[in-house]
Write a protein that holds these residues in place. Structure first.
Motif, mmCIF file in Angstrom:
data_model
loop_
_atom_site.group_PDB
_atom_site.id
_atom_site.type_symbol
_atom_site.label_atom_id
_atom_site.label_comp_id
_atom_site.label_asym_id
_atom_site.label_seq_id
_atom_site.Cartn_x
_atom_site.Cartn_y
_atom_site.Cartn_z
ATOM 1 N N VAL A 98 28.114 59.373 32.702
ATOM 2 C CA VAL A 98 29.206 58.474 32.367
ATOM 3 C C VAL A 98 28.629 57.164 31.842
ATOM 4 O O VAL A 98 27.916 56.470 32.562
ATOM 5 N N ALA A 99 28.856 56.871 30.589
ATOM 6 C CA ALA A 99 28.367 55.621 30.009
ATOM 7 C C ALA A 99 29.111 54.447 30.619
ATOM 8 O O ALA A 99 30.282 54.566 30.960
ATOM 9 N N PRO A 100 28.417 53.298 30.768
ATOM 10 C CA PRO A 100 29.091 52.131 31.374
ATOM 11 C C PRO A 100 30.391 51.763 30.687
ATOM 12 O O PRO A 100 31.337 51.359 31.349
ATOM 13 N N GLU A 101 30.438 51.916 29.356
ATOM 14 C CA GLU A 101 31.650 51.503 28.666
ATOM 15 C C GLU A 101 32.836 52.430 28.918
ATOM 16 O O GLU A 101 33.974 52.095 28.595
ATOM 17 N N THR A 102 32.578 53.632 29.516
ATOM 18 C CA THR A 102 33.676 54.541 29.848
ATOM 19 C C THR A 102 33.838 54.728 31.353
ATOM 20 O O THR A 102 34.734 55.431 31.791
ATOM 21 N N ASP A 103 32.960 54.123 32.129
ATOM 22 C CA ASP A 103 33.051 54.201 33.585
ATOM 23 C C ASP A 103 34.162 53.248 34.042
ATOM 24 O O ASP A 103 34.147 52.069 33.703
ATOM 25 N N PRO A 104 35.121 53.740 34.828
ATOM 26 C CA PRO A 104 36.214 52.873 35.277
ATOM 27 C C PRO A 104 35.734 51.600 35.966
ATOM 28 O O PRO A 104 36.406 50.573 35.942
ATOM 29 N N GLN A 105 34.554 51.680 36.607
ATOM 30 C CA GLN A 105 34.023 50.508 37.291
ATOM 31 C C GLN A 105 33.751 49.363 36.324
ATOM 32 O O GLN A 105 33.771 48.192 36.718
ATOM 33 N N PHE A 106 33.469 49.694 35.076
ATOM 34 C CA PHE A 106 33.090 48.680 34.095
ATOM 35 C C PHE A 106 34.158 48.433 33.038
ATOM 36 O O PHE A 106 34.071 47.480 32.282
ATOM 37 N N MET A 107 35.152 49.286 32.982
ATOM 38 C CA MET A 107 36.181 49.139 31.955
ATOM 39 C C MET A 107 37.143 48.015 32.306
ATOM 40 O O MET A 107 37.532 47.857 33.465
ATOM 41 N N PRO A 108 37.557 47.211 31.327
ATOM 42 C CA PRO A 108 38.552 46.161 31.592
ATOM 43 C C PRO A 108 39.861 46.761 32.098
ATOM 44 O O PRO A 108 40.197 47.904 31.785
ATOM 45 N N ALA A 109 40.572 46.010 32.884
ATOM 46 C CA ALA A 109 41.856 46.468 33.409
ATOM 47 C C ALA A 109 42.849 46.678 32.281
ATOM 48 O O ALA A 109 42.757 46.046 31.220
ATOM 49 N N THR A 110 43.783 47.561 32.512
ATOM 50 C CA THR A 110 44.832 47.808 31.527
ATOM 51 C C THR A 110 45.815 46.643 31.524
ATOM 52 O O THR A 110 45.833 45.811 32.452
ATOM 53 N N ALA A 111 46.664 46.615 30.518
ATOM 54 C CA ALA A 111 47.686 45.572 30.433
ATOM 55 C C ALA A 111 48.603 45.629 31.652
ATOM 56 O O ALA A 111 48.999 44.585 32.197
ATOM 57 N N GLU A 112 48.914 46.830 32.107
ATOM 58 C CA GLU A 112 49.793 46.973 33.275
ATOM 59 C C GLU A 112 49.106 46.442 34.528
ATOM 60 O O GLU A 112 49.733 45.752 35.346
ATOM 61 N N GLU A 113 47.813 46.747 34.685
ATOM 62 C CA GLU A 113 47.067 46.259 35.851
ATOM 63 C C GLU A 113 46.982 44.729 35.842
ATOM 64 O O GLU A 113 47.082 44.082 36.886
ATOM 65 N N ARG A 114 46.810 44.159 34.669
ATOM 66 C CA ARG A 114 46.741 42.701 34.557
ATOM 67 C C ARG A 114 48.087 42.057 34.910
ATOM 68 O O ARG A 114 48.134 41.026 35.571
ATOM 69 N N GLU A 115 49.148 42.695 34.464
ATOM 70 C CA GLU A 115 50.483 42.171 34.767
ATOM 71 C C GLU A 115 50.739 42.204 36.267
ATOM 72 O O GLU A 115 51.286 41.249 36.840
ATOM 73 N N ILE A 116 50.334 43.290 36.919
ATOM 74 C CA ILE A 116 50.492 43.396 38.374
ATOM 75 C C ILE A 116 49.650 42.332 39.074
ATOM 76 O O ILE A 116 50.091 41.678 40.016
ATOM 77 N N ALA A 117 48.419 42.139 38.590
ATOM 78 C CA ALA A 117 47.512 41.165 39.202
ATOM 79 C C ALA A 117 48.086 39.760 39.149
ATOM 80 O O ALA A 117 47.927 38.973 40.097
ATOM 81 N N ASN A 118 48.752 39.440 38.065
ATOM 82 C CA ASN A 118 49.305 38.089 37.915
ATOM 83 C C ASN A 118 50.500 37.834 38.822
ATOM 84 O O ASN A 118 50.975 36.697 38.894
ATOM 85 N N ARG A 119 50.954 38.869 39.518
ATOM 86 C CA ARG A 119 52.019 38.691 40.512
ATOM 87 C C ARG A 119 51.469 38.703 41.936
ATOM 88 O O ARG A 119 52.226 38.606 42.891
ATOM 89 N N MET A 120 50.159 38.828 42.057
ATOM 90 C CA MET A 120 49.527 38.856 43.372
ATOM 91 C C MET A 120 49.508 37.459 43.995
ATOM 92 O O MET A 120 49.644 36.454 43.296
ATOM 93 N N PRO A 121 49.305 37.371 45.315
ATOM 94 C CA PRO A 121 49.075 36.065 45.946
ATOM 95 C C PRO A 121 47.883 35.368 45.293
ATOM 96 O O PRO A 121 46.992 36.037 44.744
ATOM 97 N N PRO A 122 47.837 34.044 45.334
ATOM 98 C CA PRO A 122 46.825 33.297 44.577
ATOM 99 C C PRO A 122 45.380 33.746 44.780
ATOM 100 O O PRO A 122 44.636 33.907 43.802
ATOM 101 N N LEU A 123 44.948 33.947 46.028
ATOM 102 C CA LEU A 123 43.553 34.303 46.262
ATOM 103 C C LEU A 123 43.228 35.689 45.720
ATOM 104 O O LEU A 123 42.176 35.892 45.098
ATOM 105 N N GLU A 124 44.125 36.640 45.919
ATOM 106 C CA GLU A 124 43.914 37.989 45.383
ATOM 107 C C GLU A 124 43.886 37.962 43.855
ATOM 108 O O GLU A 124 43.088 38.663 43.223
ATOM 109 N N ARG A 125 44.764 37.183 43.298
ATOM 110 C CA ARG A 125 44.800 37.060 41.840
ATOM 111 C C ARG A 125 43.484 36.477 41.314
ATOM 112 O O ARG A 125 42.923 36.979 40.335
#
Length: 295
Positions: A36-63
């Protein structure tokens, strides 16, 4: 295998494990490359737009933790750096924001938003001179951005440069004439430079607009009080407690050296004007003008 060779091999294996893709065939000490190349490994891939949207609704420290991980993946990405800075603001980490935006400026020197966020955190740490430099640079990049011009004006006011501040307020209001915070702060700037009539005009307009809060109305009330119009001052305060506004009116009368307020008994008054010490004491007790946040 020599100890030196074994040491080098251990470092290779450790690096492979750290990248999440080490495997062995059980027959040798040599690491096998991950499929698994780093650029395709989920550990290294940027979050999706949906994941980012969810993150921005998290409590401040988690965000903030989420965006720290995302920034580590792609520190050169402008949007990620900006979201990380906004998340850091949610936990009050302003010194880190200044550092982060300074690093981002190297890669994105023409981002007005980078400079604006940097300036906001400099203001939060009372570095008003640094904030002014950042906002001046942002205004060159985005001369039609009313929020940046209004923030620059407010920063100049905080530095005591009311004349320059008022130029920037006027520029911001040419772009967005009904910006309540800017009208209110412009009114305060005019009051601080002694132009109470013009200050009243700006604050009346701000108070008449949707979105005006109690601070705007109280600032208008205080400007009226500074002109000696105490009944109007109390009426303009809106939802402020009447007793508080009457007390403010009394203090302003004392500060101005006007006739004794009604709340003071006649036998406690004299015909002498207040001494300078009395005026200083009244000034210290008088309500202060309240700036609105910009940007």
């Amino acid at each position: 295998m020599s100890s030196a060779q074994k040491g080098k091999l251990s470092l290779v294996v450790a690096a492979a494990i750290a990248l999440g893709g080490c495997a062995t065939d059980g027959s040798a000490d040599l690491p096998v490359q991950s499929e698994v190349a780093p650029e395709t490994d989920p550990q290294f891939m940027p979050a999706t737009a949906e994941e980012r949207e969810i993150a921005n609704r998290m409590p401040p420290l988690e965000r903030a933790n989420f965006w720290a991980v995302e920034y580590a993946k792609t520190p050169e990405d402008l949007d990620t750096a900006l979201d990380f800075a906004r998340a850091l603001a949610g936990i009050g980490s302003h010194e880190r924001i200044v550092q982060l935006m300074t690093e981002t400026e190297v890669i994105h020197p023409f981002s007005a938003e980078v400079k604006r966020l940097k300036a906001r955190s400099m203001t939060a740490t009372n570095d008003f001179a640094g904030a002014r430099r950042a906002l001046q640079a942002a205004a060159v990049i985005a001369p039609a951005d009313a929020a940046i011009l209004a923030s620059l004006a407010l920063t100049n006011d905080r530095l005591g440069d009311h004349v320059t501040a008022q130029v920037a307020y006027r520029q911001a209001l040419e772009i967005d004439p009904n910006r309540v915070a800017t009208l209110s702060n412009f009114g305060l700037s005019l009051a601080l430079s002694g132009d109470l009539d013009a200050a009243e005009a700006q604050l009346r307009k701000a108070a008449s607009l949707e979105g005006a809060n109690s601070n705007v109305r109280q600032n208008l009330a205080l400007v009226l009080g500074l002109q000696g119009r105490f009944d109007e001052m109390i009426a303009a305060a809106g939802d402020a407690p009447e007793e508080t506004m009457r007390r403010n009116a009394d203090l302003l009368r004392e500060l101005r050296g006007d006739a004794a307020p009604a709340s003071i008994a006649p036998e406690a008054t004299t015909n002498d004007a207040p001494t300078e010490t009395a005026k200083e004491e009244a000034s210290a007790r008088a309500p202060s003008l309240r700036r609105s946040s910009e940007g």
